[in-house]
Design a protein around this motif. Structure first.
Motif, PDB file in Angstrom:
ATOM      1  N   SER A  96       0.849  -1.188   0.000  1.00 26.77           N
ATOM      2  CA  SER A  96       0.000   0.000   0.000  1.00 26.77           C
ATOM      3  C   SER A  96       0.885   1.237   0.000  1.00 26.77           C
ATOM      4  O   SER A  96       1.976   1.243   0.587  1.00 26.77           O
ATOM      5  N   GLU A  97       0.399   2.301  -0.651  1.00 30.72           N
ATOM      6  CA  GLU A  97       1.096   3.581  -0.657  1.00 30.72           C
ATOM      7  C   GLU A  97       0.666   4.475   0.498  1.00 30.72           C
ATOM      8  O   GLU A  97       1.282   5.508   0.750  1.00 30.72           O
ATOM      9  N   ASP A  98      -0.387   4.096   1.198  1.00 28.53           N
ATOM     10  CA  ASP A  98      -0.886   4.880   2.316  1.00 28.53           C
ATOM     11  C   ASP A  98       0.068   4.755   3.509  1.00 28.53           C
ATOM     12  O   ASP A  98       0.338   3.643   3.969  1.00 28.53           O
ATOM     13  N   PRO A  99       0.594   5.871   4.048  1.00 30.42           N
ATOM     14  CA  PRO A  99       1.529   5.786   5.188  1.00 30.42           C
ATOM     15  C   PRO A  99       0.923   5.128   6.416  1.00 30.42           C
ATOM     16  O   PRO A  99       1.619   4.401   7.140  1.00 30.42           O
ATOM     17  N   ASP A 100      -0.358   5.385   6.686  1.00 27.09           N
ATOM     18  CA  ASP A 100      -0.992   4.772   7.853  1.00 27.09           C
ATOM     19  C   ASP A 100      -1.082   3.256   7.699  1.00 27.09           C
ATOM     20  O   ASP A 100      -0.808   2.501   8.642  1.00 27.09           O
TER      21      ASP A 100
ATOM     22  N   LEU B 161      11.467   2.105   5.953  1.00 31.13           N
ATOM     23  CA  LEU B 161      12.291   3.137   5.309  1.00 31.13           C
ATOM     24  C   LEU B 161      11.618   3.735   4.083  1.00 31.13           C
ATOM     25  O   LEU B 161      12.236   4.584   3.422  1.00 31.13           O
ATOM     26  N   HIS B 162      10.387   3.293   3.771  1.00 34.97           N
ATOM     27  CA  HIS B 162       9.665   3.761   2.569  1.00 34.97           C
ATOM     28  C   HIS B 162      10.534   3.569   1.322  1.00 34.97           C
ATOM     29  O   HIS B 162      10.723   4.475   0.505  1.00 34.97           O
ATOM     30  N   LYS B 163      11.052   2.373   1.200  1.00 33.29           N
ATOM     31  CA  LYS B 163      11.983   2.057   0.129  1.00 33.29           C
ATOM     32  C   LYS B 163      11.422   0.919  -0.711  1.00 33.29           C
ATOM     33  O   LYS B 163      10.862  -0.039  -0.174  1.00 33.29           O
TER      34      LYS B 163
END
Length: 381
Positions: free
Chosen positions: A75-79, A144-146
């Motif tokens: 998912s691209e949603d940070p939550d 790390l959003h990598k």
């Protein structure tokens, strides 16, 4: 005196030599037509396999070797990413802890030193290694959003994933054979499944897993150019990497499917044959309690087999289908994450020996921890 060339056939009144020549000519024509059809089929498949995959020669000169790939994320949603991070971290820790407890229980309790539990301990070890090839890297990427993985890391992950995935496959087959010998040939069980043969079977499983991985690596590493760097999954999978290569992959596809048949179809065939013999032997037992007792020894294994091959089939169905990336990721999560996590629960909840071994292990370990804690508190005070 009759000449051999004028021998007549009663039904057709024609020479035998002439009929033989006509049949030979007809067979040659049929064979020539079959070869032509096979050639046209090969060329059509060859065109399909190379079209929409490889650029022309002018574009191929401008390509460089790939140094990294981009993985898919759940998912691209940070939550949602934070939720997935906590969820997969807990699943990973639970899987490692559960399988380690099974290995420790089998090692500590002497009455579990039997071939069935020897194979189960190796299966638990393979499950720990299997989930460790994909989940820790995914957890780090989420935190790390990598989404990038290097080419060397991708090939390394693919290698270890293939080794331990194939180990699970072959160990389940060996465990089915063990149950077959125990139920169908109980008097010869200790002779057939002796410790040396059990260790040899595990070694053969590892060597065949290594061979399977090397064949896949040989196919992938043969192509230095890729048409895209986007992998529609959260880990590197051989079929998806092969779909990205920029070259003639018709022969490699044949080799990939051949290895999949050898290391996939043959083990499941062995499991099915073993259980056919097991069911046939169980049905011959006169008492109901005897049938239940015999089948209960292989019920957990049968459930794990269904779970492993069911989720593995989902990965195979969606791995080559680019129009269903979300379904491919879900199937991969079930195969690589959920299955290793459920195996300890299946064997511990449905097996009285494992549950009693867990209690014995708890009674042996907890007093030692209590003594250590008391001594630490006294030293602190």
């Amino acid at each position: 005196m009759r000449n051999n060339t004028t021998v007549l056939v009663a039904c057709g009144r024609e020479p035998v030599g002439k009929i033989a020549v006509m049949r030979t000519v007809t067979l040659c024509c049929w064979f020539n037509e079959a070869i032509r059809n096979l050639t046209q089929t090969y060329l059509s498949l060859h065109i399909v396999s190379t079209s929409n995959r490889c650029p022309d020669n002018t574009k191929l000169q401008n390509l460089t070797s790939v140094s990294e790939f981009h993985l898919n994320v759940l998912s691209e949603d940070p939550d949602l990413q934070q939720i997935f991070f906590v969820l997969f971290l807990l699943i990973y820790l639970l899987t490692v802890l559960g399988n380690l407890l099974i290995i420790l229980a089998i090692s500590y309790v002497s009455h579990l030193h039997t071939p069935m539990y020897f194979f189960l301990s190796n299966l638990s070890l393979a499950d720990i290694c299997f989930i460790s090839t994909t989940v820790p890297h995914m957890i780090v990427n989420i935190q790390l959003h990598k989404k990038v993985i290097s080419y060397v890391s991708c090939v390394t992950q693919m290698s270890f994933f293939g080794i331990f995935g194939c180990m699970d496959d072959l160990l389940l087959t060996v465990m089915a054979y063990d149950r077959y010998v125990a139920i169908c040939h109980p008097l010869k069980y200790s002779i057939i499944m002796n410790p040396q043969r059990c260790a040899f079977l595990v070694l053969v499983c590892f060597l065949f897993s290594l061979l399977d991985t090397q064949l896949h690596n040989l196919i992938i590493l043969n192509f230095p150019y890729f048409k895209d760097v986007e992998i529609s999954n959260f880990f590197c999978n051989p079929p998806q990497l092969l779909s990205l290569v920029c070259s003639d992959i018709f022969t490699s596809n044949l080799l990939m499917y051949f290895t999949g048949t050898i290391f996939g179809f043959l083990p499941i065939s062995g499991i099915l044959c073993s259980y056919c013999e097991i069911i046939s032997s169980i049905l011959k037992i006169p008492s109901t309690s005897g049938k239940y007792k015999a089948f209960s020894t292989c019920g957990s294994h049968l459930l794990v087999v269904c779970l492993f091959y069911g989720t593995g089939l989902g990965v195979c169905l969606f791995s080559d289908v680019s129009s269903f990336p979300r379904e491919s990721v879900i199937a991969s999560v079930m195969y690589t994450v959920v299955t290793p996590m459920l195996n300890p629960f299946i064997y511990s909840l449905r097996n009285k020996d494992i549950k009693s071994a867990m209690r014995i292990l708890y009674n042996r370990i907890m007093p030692k921890f209590s003594i250590v804690n008391i001594s630490w508190i006294m030293q602190k005070n």
